[in-house]
Scaffold this motif. Structure first.
Motif, PDB file in Angstrom:
ATOM      1  N   ALA A 166       0.828  -1.213   0.000  1.00 51.10           N
ATOM      2  CA  ALA A 166       0.000   0.000   0.000  1.00 51.10           C
ATOM      3  C   ALA A 166       0.861   1.261   0.000  1.00 51.10           C
ATOM      4  CB  ALA A 166      -0.902   0.006   1.234  1.00 51.10           C
ATOM      5  N   ALA A 167       0.325   2.325  -0.618  1.00 51.54           N
ATOM      6  CA  ALA A 167       1.015   3.623  -0.631  1.00 51.54           C
ATOM      7  C   ALA A 167      -0.045   4.726  -0.571  1.00 51.54           C
ATOM      8  CB  ALA A 167       1.839   3.756  -1.904  1.00 51.54           C
ATOM      9  N   PRO A 168       0.336   5.922  -0.073  1.00 60.38           N
ATOM     10  CA  PRO A 168      -0.631   7.030  -0.017  1.00 60.38           C
ATOM     11  C   PRO A 168      -1.246   7.305  -1.389  1.00 60.38           C
ATOM     12  CG  PRO A 168       1.343   7.598   1.195  1.00 60.38           C
ATOM     13  CD  PRO A 168       1.637   6.293   0.498  1.00 60.38           C
ATOM     14  N   GLY A 169      -2.528   7.606  -1.392  1.00 57.23           N
ATOM     15  CA  GLY A 169      -3.226   7.896  -2.646  1.00 57.23           C
ATOM     16  C   GLY A 169      -3.999   6.696  -3.158  1.00 57.23           C
ATOM     17  N   GLN A 170      -3.669   5.516  -2.660  1.00 55.88           N
ATOM     18  CA  GLN A 170      -4.333   4.306  -3.174  1.00 55.88           C
ATOM     19  C   GLN A 170      -5.576   3.973  -2.333  1.00 55.88           C
ATOM     20  OE1 GLN A 170      -0.750   1.678  -3.305  1.00 55.88           O
ATOM     21  NE2 GLN A 170      -1.325   1.548  -5.467  1.00 55.88           N
ATOM     22  N   PHE A 171      -6.378   3.057  -2.857  1.00 58.35           N
ATOM     23  CA  PHE A 171      -7.616   2.723  -2.159  1.00 58.35           C
ATOM     24  C   PHE A 171      -7.885   1.222  -2.228  1.00 58.35           C
ATOM     25  CE2 PHE A 171      -8.655   3.749  -6.532  1.00 58.35           C
ATOM     26  CZ  PHE A 171      -9.619   2.820  -6.909  1.00 58.35           C
ATOM     27  N   VAL A 172      -8.825   0.779  -1.381  1.00 53.93           N
ATOM     28  CA  VAL A 172      -9.264  -0.620  -1.405  1.00 53.93           C
ATOM     29  C   VAL A 172     -10.713  -0.668  -1.882  1.00 53.93           C
ATOM     30  CG1 VAL A 172      -7.750  -1.519   0.419  1.00 53.93           C
ATOM     31  CG2 VAL A 172      -9.914  -0.433   1.053  1.00 53.93           C
ATOM     32  N   MET A 173     -11.141  -1.834  -2.364  1.00 51.77           N
ATOM     33  CA  MET A 173     -12.561  -2.056  -2.670  1.00 51.77           C
ATOM     34  C   MET A 173     -13.051  -3.084  -1.652  1.00 51.77           C
ATOM     35  SD  MET A 173     -13.303  -0.274  -5.550  1.00 51.77           S
ATOM     36  CE  MET A 173     -14.721  -0.968  -6.345  1.00 51.77           C
ATOM     37  N   LEU A 174     -14.138  -2.743  -0.975  1.00 51.08           N
ATOM     38  CA  LEU A 174     -14.600  -3.572   0.143  1.00 51.08           C
ATOM     39  C   LEU A 174     -16.009  -4.080  -0.144  1.00 51.08           C
ATOM     40  CD1 LEU A 174     -14.287  -2.404   3.825  1.00 51.08           C
ATOM     41  CD2 LEU A 174     -16.489  -3.139   2.978  1.00 51.08           C
ATOM     42  N   ARG A 175     -16.270  -5.328   0.233  1.00 53.85           N
ATOM     43  CA  ARG A 175     -17.633  -5.861   0.143  1.00 53.85           C
ATOM     44  C   ARG A 175     -17.968  -6.428   1.521  1.00 53.85           C
ATOM     45  NH1 ARG A 175     -20.336 -10.192  -3.330  1.00 53.85           N
ATOM     46  NH2 ARG A 175     -18.369 -11.299  -3.187  1.00 53.85           N
ATOM     47  N   VAL A 176     -19.012  -5.891   2.135  1.00 46.87           N
ATOM     48  CA  VAL A 176     -19.314  -6.264   3.518  1.00 46.87           C
ATOM     49  C   VAL A 176     -19.773  -7.720   3.605  1.00 46.87           C
ATOM     50  CG1 VAL A 176     -20.685  -5.708   5.574  1.00 46.87           C
ATOM     51  CG2 VAL A 176     -19.972  -3.889   4.043  1.00 46.87           C
ATOM     52  N   ASP A 177     -20.698  -8.121   2.719  1.00 49.68           N
ATOM     53  CA  ASP A 177     -21.214  -9.496   2.753  1.00 49.68           C
ATOM     54  C   ASP A 177     -21.571  -9.931   1.339  1.00 49.68           C
ATOM     55  OD1 ASP A 177     -23.724  -8.368   2.120  1.00 49.68           O
ATOM     56  OD2 ASP A 177     -24.127  -8.005   4.238  1.00 49.68           O
ATOM     57  N   GLU A 178     -22.092 -11.130   1.206  1.00 54.57           N
ATOM     58  CA  GLU A 178     -22.325 -11.685  -0.140  1.00 54.57           C
ATOM     59  C   GLU A 178     -23.369 -10.910  -0.938  1.00 54.57           C
ATOM     60  OE1 GLU A 178     -24.352 -14.036   3.023  1.00 54.57           O
ATOM     61  OE2 GLU A 178     -22.293 -13.420   2.652  1.00 54.57           O
TER      62      GLU A 178
END
Ligand SMILES: Cc1cc2nc3c(=O)[nH]c(=O)nc-3n(C[C@H](O)[C@H](O)[C@H](O)COP(=O)(O)OP(=O)(O)OC[C@H]3O[C@@H](n4cnc5c(N)ncnc54)[C@H](O)[C@@H]3O)c2cc1C
Ligand code: FES
Length: 275
Positions: free
Chosen positions: A28-40
């Protein structure tokens, strides 16, 4: 499955989550992001990597509860799992070649500038910060940023903390006082705020980078959902951004596209919360 290691309420409807994700933390580095999925049943939603710890294998996100996915996430606690966390996505920021930088964050945009402030401070770069909030309750990470930056200015809409007014009032004042002081302005927040910042900095001919929070679906440049026009060219925020030259952004398009699903989102959110 990804476990939430820690959860902290930082402000009304603003929650910090530390999540165990060693592979993401390792690059990871500053400026980047994640994609999150809470549940199915959940959508993939993007969140800035606000902090990371390679040794502990954790990434930190700061999330404002605004709709269905962020509400479902707010019900999770430390020890609970979330279904997916993918990343890091997007281009990393590199601000170290500028001699004096002004970082400007409106609201939850502080999640983007906090990791940048950490890096700039570690490289002994000169930088000032303006944090703009609705009111004193919404101020997040201000103590940490105060220690890292040369000067921290706070503005609030209602005057309950810092100077009463908008970030643009403070920028205008700083640039009028010393035009050549900054060689870069970095702005992140609601699109109308970023556009207003760019209108000011253009007058002073100061390079301005913005972080666009376009609506995203796959995060891989395939669906076209996060399309933006930069200097007349089509770009995808998820792979070419999310940071762009603010003076080249087609702001009318960004603002129009960001509101496309507002009515539907509001309906789903109200149903879920029984409002
Ligand atoms: C690169 C990037 C980084 C972001 N970082 C953060 C962050 O650090 N913290 C934070 O609180 N928010 C961040 N956001 C915004 C966050 O993704 C949305 O608030 C979230 O998707 C809302 O989902 P929801 O289901 O709760 O709300 P919804 O009811 O779906 O929507 C509520 C609002 O969020 C916007 N939104 C909805 N889906 C998306 C999507 N897939 N992508 C972008 N915006 C969307 C909508 O336009 C609407 O204004 C970021 C967005 C992007 C593109
Ligand atoms: S989110 Fe699909 S192309 Fe960017």
């Amino acid at each position: 499955m990804y476990q939430i290691i820690a959860k902290r309420v930082c402000a009304p409807e603003v929650i910090e989550y530390v999540i165990y994700a060693p592979v993401i933390a390792s690059s990871a580095a500053p400026g980047q992001f994640v994609m999150l999925r809470v549940d199915e049943n959940g959508e993939r939603v993007p969140f800035t990597i606000c902090d990371f710890d390679r040794l502990k294998g954790s990434v930190t996100i700061l999330v404002q509860t605004v709709g269905v996915s962020t509400y479902k996430l707010s019900l999770k606690n430390a020890g609970d799992d979330i279904l997916d966390l993918a990343g890091p996505f997007g281009e990393a920021t590199d601000l170290k070649n500028y001699s004096r930088i002004l970082l400007v964050a409106g609201g939850i945009g502080v999640a983007v500038i906090y990791p940048q402030a950490k890096v700039l401070n570690s490289k002994d770069c000169k930088f000032d910060v303006i944090l703009g909030v609705r009111n004193s309750q919404m101020l997040v990470y201000s103590n940490e940023i105060k220690i890292l930056s040369d000067y921290l200015y706070i503005t609030s809409d209602d005057g309950s903390v810092g100077i009463k007014g908008f970030v643009t009032d403070k920028i205008g004042e700083l640039l009028n006082a010393n035009q050549s002081h900054y060689d870069l302005v970095f702005a992140v927040g609601p699109p109308p705020m970023m556009r207003a910042v760019c209108e000011i900095t253009k007058r002073f001919n100061i390079k301005t980078i913005v972080s666009l929070n376009s609506i995203m679906l796959d995060g891989t440049g395939m669906c076209g959902c996060c399309r933006v026009t930069i200097g007349g060219q089509v770009k995808y925020s998820c792979v070419h951004g999310p940071e762009f030259d603010g003076h080249l952004v087609d702001w009318n398009e960004v603002i129009f596209r960001s509101k496309r699903f507002n009515a539907l989102e509001k309906e789903h959110y109200c149903k879920l919360r029984g409002l």
